[in-house]
Design a protein around this motif. Structure first.
Motif: not given
Length: 690
Positions: A462-467, A518-524
């Motif tokens: 799954q896509p990475t969560l910030v947590e 999108s930026l937050v997702q790519s960084a995580a």
């Protein structure tokens, strides 16, 4: 009278009379014969593969019907128990029996001593998870009572209120214990399946016989042969097993097979060769096991490979112990090279292990020789016959869990990025150590994150969560960007995290909130996946040791409980059933004392489970007896045993971790027993000797 499609001249012509046209015809005939031989060889191989596939399908169907029949019998047995139990009213007074089920559930009921034992079995076996045959066992007895027993409760020494443990017996165990009865059940339940298999086999053999190019051709078949002016249909390489209709197909040379059917042009006379009987089912639906026609194009020198059968999926997933047993069977336990000697100190397990595993001639597929060294630097003197190895593998897995190559929550660990570990290929060694632990009888990790396990299995996660970003400061920066309500606020938060974002390649201004997300997702994603890519490759390479990675990727669901799921804690019931008690002769004075000691032992285990004997745990007891804190996934090499110390001067417990024998002291009262058992377990310095 023999028949031939080749016209044979009555007299051989002179060599001088052979024209260039005749030489060309002879060469073509030789080429056609060679093509026939090659085709027959290919066809024979295809027929063999078809038969193997057919037998495999029949075996799968037999297995499905077998398990279906057993499940029907199990459900029917539960219903019959419920019906019989409804006829027996529970007495108002009598024996109060408590039953503890494998899932921890407890039920109580009152019985009369004279009640048939079947009433007890009907009460226990009405549970929806009950097996067709099961057993119950008193806490003070070492002999289980199977549900096939007869007589009364008194006949089975159930005369006082007690706790009985319930054990379901699996279908495979029933087959092993009662092979004759199991075979009779299978014959009765699978008669229709066997008839179907016989029918399919007969039809398949008939079909294959009719297809064989080497089979003799009957006059009736030859009478139906098409002449050279008829249009040929492409031949099928395999015939269905249902009602066939017979057609004749001439074999064509390689230069024109693909063109005749499409063009409809008549064949040349010398192409009217040996016929081939075909069985083609009219309007048959396509099947994955039906091979496609072989079409030979003009520019091809060899026929294309026939399509492969789809991989056969097993009816049920293989269990973990079976897989590990298969891997363990490839380890040579009779050979222990010098390079496999592992000298370890308990306070430096990982460091000592890395030194051994990095030896050029270290052989994971050979026996390990573990030698523990005490603080003074001298060996403890324990000969490694299994106990020290189990102790070492347990401590090694604990050290791996706490090593710097992992980070995150205790039970949800990710790979950490350590450049020093990358340069020294420590990730590879850690993967190799985990493989060796699993195959050599150690315990599983039980601390992998789901994302790390997905990466190992090669499946999408799954896509990475910030947590999931374990770096606290970077995670807070991403959360601040994510929580920004406007583009302006988002860009301000981005500038505050500019240093970190530039390192991960995600520093940019955003113009919409979608770009913010999108930026937050790519960084995580980069933090959780991209930056540890090289480390992951090393780690996965290490897991290839002893073919462990291959089995994980083939059976991800089976290994999931070993890598991801938290380790299941031991219960008093687990230890009671794990050990086999070696009693003295029935009726002797020693036997009477041993019976009382076993009562103390089982009561002590229950007190430990409910937390009344802190700091002793059930895991400590198993460590004392075997060197392992839990039952390894591979299981123990033999069943652990309990013996008794009748000598008056032996008040503490003893154990042989190699043979897995626990020796209990005998005491006159429960308080003395628990006192010396507790002190013995807590103060034992090494391998189960207090």
């Amino acid at each position: 009278m023999s028949r031939s499609l080749f016209t044979e001249p009555s007299t051989a012509p002179d060599v001088q009379d052979i024209s260039p046209e005749a030489e060309s015809t002879n060469s073509q005939h030789l080429g056609v014969e060679q093509t026939l031989l090659d085709w027959r060889s290919l066809r024979s191989q295809q027929d063999k593969e078809y038969e193997e596939s057919l037998l495999a399908d029949q075996e799968n169907e037999r297995r499905r019907q077998c398990y279906k029949a057993w499940e029907e019998r199990r459900i029917k047995a539960i219903e019959e128990r419920q019906q019989r139990l409804a006829q027996y009213k529970e007495p108002s007074s009598g024996l109060l029996l408590k039953f503890k089920y494998p899932n921890g559930f407890i039920r109580k009921r009152t019985f009369n001593v004279s009640d048939p034992i079947q009433v007890l079995f009907d009460f226990v076996g009405q549970d929806e998870m009950a097996s067709e045959i099961f057993s119950v066992q008193q806490a003070t007895s070492s002999i289980p009572i199977e549900s096939t027993s007869s007589g009364s409760l008194m006949d089975h020494d159930i005369t006082t209120s007690a706790t009985l443990y319930v054990l379901w017996i699996s279908t495979l165990d029933i087959q092993e214990r009662c092979p004759v009865q199991a075979n009779g059940m299978l014959e009765q339940s699978l008669s229709s399946v066997l008839s179907l298999q016989t029918l399919l086999s007969d039809q398949a053999l008939t079909s294959l016989s009719a297809q064989s190019p080497l089979a003799p051709t009957s006059p009736q078949v030859l009478s139906t042969m098409p002449n050279s002016s008829e249009t040929s249909t492409l031949f099928s390489s395999q015939a269905p097993v249902s009602q066939p209709s017979t057609q004749i197909q001439p074999i064509l040379p390689s230069s024109e097979v693909s063109l005749v059917a499409a063009s409809g042009q008549p064949l040349s006379p010398h192409y009217n060769l040996t016929p081939h009987v075909m069985t083609i089912e009219e309007q048959a639906p396509a099947s994955p096991f039906t091979e496609q026609p072989i079409i030979i194009l003009e520019d091809q020198e060899e026929p294309p490979e026939s399509p492969q059968h789809p991989p056969e999926l097993p009816f049920y997933e293989t269990d973990l112990q079976t897989i590990l047993t298969k891997l363990y069977s490839k380890v040579d336990m009779t050979f222990c090279p010098t390079s496999n000697q592992i000298n370890v100190c308990r306070d430096r397990i990982l460091e000592c292990s890395l030194h051994a595993f990095r030896r050029r001639r270290f052989d994971p597929a050979a026996k390990l020789d573990v030698i523990f060294v005490d603080e003074e630097g001298s060996a403890e003197g324990a000969v490694d016959e299994g106990g020290p190895t189990r102790e070492y593998l347990r401590l090694l897995m604990r050290a791996i869990h706490q090593s710097n190559v992992f980070e995150g929550h205790e039970n949800d660990r990710h790979l950490a990025l350590d450049t020093s570990a990358l340069e020294s290929k420590m990730y590879n060694c850690i993967g190799k150590m985990i493989s060796v632990c699993l195959v050599h009888g150690g315990i599983g990790p039980h601390f992998f994150s789901q994302r790390l396990y997905d990466h190992i299995c090669g499946t999408l996660s799954q896509p990475t969560l910030v947590e999931e970003v374990v770096n606290h400061s970077f995670r807070e920066q991403l959360i601040k960007i994510q929580d920004a309500n406007t583009v302006v606020e988002a860009n301000e938060a981005i500038m505050q995290a500019a240093d970190t974002l530039s390192i991960v390649g995600a520093l940019r201004r955003v113009t919409t909130l979608e770009e913010r997300d999108s930026l937050v997702q790519s960084a995580a994603d980069f933090f959780a996946n991209g930056r540890v890519c090289t480390a992951l490759q090393q780690f996965v390479e290490g897991l290839k040791t002893l073919n462990v990675l291959d089995e994980i990727q083939k059976n991800p669901a089976v290994f999931h409980e070993l890598f991801v799921c938290e380790e299941k804690p031991l219960s008093a019931r687990d230890l009671c059933t794990l050990f086999q008690v070696c009693f003295s002769v029935q009726g002797s004075n020693k036997r009477r004392i041993e019976n009382q000691t076993i009562c103390y032992w089982r009561d002590w285990l229950v007190d430990i489970e409910v937390g009344e004997c802190s700091p002793v745990t059930l895991e400590m007891i198993l460590e004392f007896a075997s060197g392992a804190s839990t039952v390894p996934p591979l299981g123990f090499p033999h069943r652990p045993q309990i013996e008794f110390l009748h000598e008056a001067n032996k008040v503490f417990p003893e154990a042989n971790t190699c043979l897995i024998v626990l020796r209990l002291p005998v005491h006159s009262d429960y308080e003395s027993f628990t006192k010396y058992m507790k002190e013995g377990v807590l103060q034992s310095p090494t391998f189960g000797v207090a």
